[in-house]
Every structure is written in C-alpha cells, then in structure tokens.
Design a protein around this motif. Sequence first.
Motif, PDB file in Angstrom:
ATOM      1  N   PRO A  78     -62.562 -19.723  41.995  1.00 40.23           N
ATOM      2  CA  PRO A  78     -62.038 -20.665  41.004  1.00 40.23           C
ATOM      3  C   PRO A  78     -62.322 -20.320  39.546  1.00 40.23           C
ATOM      4  N   THR A  79     -63.006 -19.200  39.298  1.00 44.56           N
ATOM      5  CA  THR A  79     -63.207 -18.806  37.895  1.00 44.56           C
ATOM      6  C   THR A  79     -62.504 -17.485  37.573  1.00 44.56           C
ATOM      7  N   MET A  99     -61.053 -15.176  32.027  1.00 45.87           N
ATOM      8  CA  MET A  99     -61.083 -15.322  33.490  1.00 45.87           C
ATOM      9  C   MET A  99     -60.104 -14.332  34.138  1.00 45.87           C
ATOM     10  N   LEU A 153     -58.461 -15.930  37.442  1.00 39.75           N
ATOM     11  CA  LEU A 153     -57.044 -16.225  37.633  1.00 39.75           C
ATOM     12  C   LEU A 153     -56.385 -15.153  38.494  1.00 39.75           C
ATOM     13  N   PRO A 161     -62.228 -23.243  33.442  1.00 46.66           N
ATOM     14  CA  PRO A 161     -61.198 -24.104  34.020  1.00 46.66           C
ATOM     15  C   PRO A 161     -61.014 -25.442  33.288  1.00 46.66           C
ATOM     16  N   SER A 188     -60.035 -18.831  27.513  1.00 45.11           N
ATOM     17  CA  SER A 188     -60.513 -19.002  28.894  1.00 45.11           C
ATOM     18  C   SER A 188     -59.638 -18.239  29.874  1.00 45.11           C
ATOM     19  N   LEU A 205     -57.485 -21.912  39.414  1.00 53.49           N
ATOM     20  CA  LEU A 205     -58.717 -22.132  38.651  1.00 53.49           C
ATOM     21  C   LEU A 205     -59.287 -23.521  38.875  1.00 53.49           C
ATOM     22  N   GLY A 206     -60.607 -23.601  38.900  1.00 53.72           N
ATOM     23  CA  GLY A 206     -61.273 -24.895  38.850  1.00 53.72           C
ATOM     24  C   GLY A 206     -61.227 -25.666  40.146  1.00 53.72           C
TER      25      GLY A 206
END
Length: 290
Positions: free
Chosen positions: A194-195, A118, A197, A43, A114, A176-177
């Motif tokens: 959150p990790t 993800m 998508l 993220p 990323s 995310l994040g």
Amino acid sequence: YTQYGAAEPKVFKPEFKDYQAVYNEIAKLLQEHDEYDDGSYGPVLVRLAWHASGTYDKESGTGGSNGATMRFAPESQHGANAGLINARNFLEPVKAKFPWISYSDLWILGGVCSIQEMMGPKIPYRPGRADRDMSSCTPDGRLPDASQGPRHVRDIFYRMGFNDQEIVALAGAHALGRCHTQNSGFDGPWTFSPTVLTNDYYKLLLGSKWQWRKWDGPKQYEDKETKTLMMLPADMAFIEDKEFKKTVEKYAADNDVFFKDFSAVIVKLFELGVPYTEKSETFVFKNSDE
Ligand code: ZEM
C-alpha cells in the motif's frame, strides 16, 4: 524629471527551483515520518489532494483544488474528509517554512510528491491556486459514496467532467493506502504493497475471488484466499459494469499504460477549477533519489 526609478513593489516570484525545494522538503518529511500507518504519509496526502479537487462541479464551476476550503468547517467536518486532518497537519511545517506557497498549491504538491516518491509516474505540476475563505466551502455530498455502485460512481465523476476510461484510471490510486474504521467505517488495504503505486488494484480486482466480509462493519468485500485485502462496493463497480471492466483489463495487463493514463488523469483532477493563463508554466520535479 521623469518618474524613472520610482520604486516598484518587490514581489517574490517563485520559480521552478523554489517549488522543487518544497517538493524536497515534503519528500524528506515523508522519509522521516515512517512511523505513520503502513510506513508512509504518502497515501493520506494523495487522498487530501483528491478530496480538495474532487468537489468540482463543472456546471457551476464551484469546488476544485483552487481554494483549500477544507481548512474550514463545515467542509473539514464532512464525513468523507474524516482523517484528512493528519495530512493537513503533516504539511503545516512545510507551509511555515515556505509561507509564499498557497495551501491550495501546497496540498496538490503534497499529492504530486507522494505519488512520485511512492514509485509512481511523473506528475507534471502547474502552480497558480489561490486560497479562498470559508464562504467558498462546498456542500456535503460531492465526493463518492463507497457503498454505492456504477450508476452513482458515474454521476459523481461525470459531474467533475471525467469519462469512463478516466474514472477507472483514477481508481487505480486505491493501490495505495487503506481504509480505517475510525475514518470511514471500512477496514483494510486494497493491495499487499500500500505504499507503492502499481497496477495491482486492477490485477487483484480481476484475479482474486471476492466475498462479503462477515463482520459488524459496513458491507465490504474480502479476498477469499488471504482475507487480508478489501474492496468497497464502489470498487466492485469497476468489474460489475462491462464498460468499466474493459479498462480494468487494459490496466491489469500493462503497468506502463496505467502509469501513462494515471499521470494524465491525475493532472486533470488536480487542476479542476484552477484559472490558468497561457503564461502558466508546467514543472516536472526530480524525485529524491534522482
Ligand atoms: Zn479513495 N477511499 N475513493 N480514492 N482513497 C479511501 C481511501 C483512499 C473512495 C472511497 O470511498 C474511499 C479515489 C476514489 C474513491 C484514495 C485515493 C482515491 C477510503 C478509506 C474510502 C472509503 C478512507 C479511510 O477510512 O481512511 C470511493 C468510493 C472512490 C470512487 C469510486 C480516487 C479517485 C483517489 C485518488 C486519485 C487513497 C490514496 C486512499 C487511502 C488513504 C489512506 O489514508 O490510506
């Protein structure tokens, strides 16, 4: 005698396989460093790529992902960029191993890798960014202010050249994040995963009841049911505004449609301000599990 055979300067011209090697290195480090935050640097790497790109101003042609000027103060010190040092430092060993890649291309490749790692869609990538010096740093205030509403969000993203549908598609990155009090003052994640998508950001915006969180920090929303998720005032703009909300509904209903539009719009974001030629090649990277 003619000049045939005169020595040509030997320049390393990286190809697809070389960029895939950089991708693979980032993916490997992402897996190794699962101690960070919710278990991934992914993220914050996406956020670095976004903040490198989102300074673009279509009128003046300044800012954008071509330059990596966030390496320098004053841009590194802008409030919006707090915490991104973690992402820049994460990528330093990659730069050391592949010194031929520019920081600007590397930061965007970090975002692309990323997203794919993800479990997001493929993000086609074109290299071609060149680093610039600190005189190209952008002025503070080009990135969105989380405490504001639809009007401000439009002003900021129209300046980069996006339309309403594209703005909503980009915002799905908040699946995310999380927010960190030490960075932005805000606190908490937008989704339960959150990790990874997904289109959960839109589903939660529409499906949860949101109330003001009672706390000492800046005004933010919490979900009434679990009080573990958050929305920024700027996130709420996407359901407060009728035009935005139509697109939120579209993406909440169909993850495939979201992935397709997200991929297209993130490519546009990541290429803002980059002077491509007809010869620029597009690469689609293999994921680490392919
Ligand atoms: Zn964000 N974002 N963003 N964003 N963002 C944060 C975190 C992350 C806004 C915003 O103020 C904030 C886009 C648009 C907008 C990500 C990606 C993208 C945080 C928390 C804030 C305050 C930072 C912290 O405390 O560490 C606003 C107002 C936006 C527009 C309306 C777009 C577009 C993005 C990508 C396409 C990501 C991935 C994060 C999570 C970072 C992390 O470290 O977990």
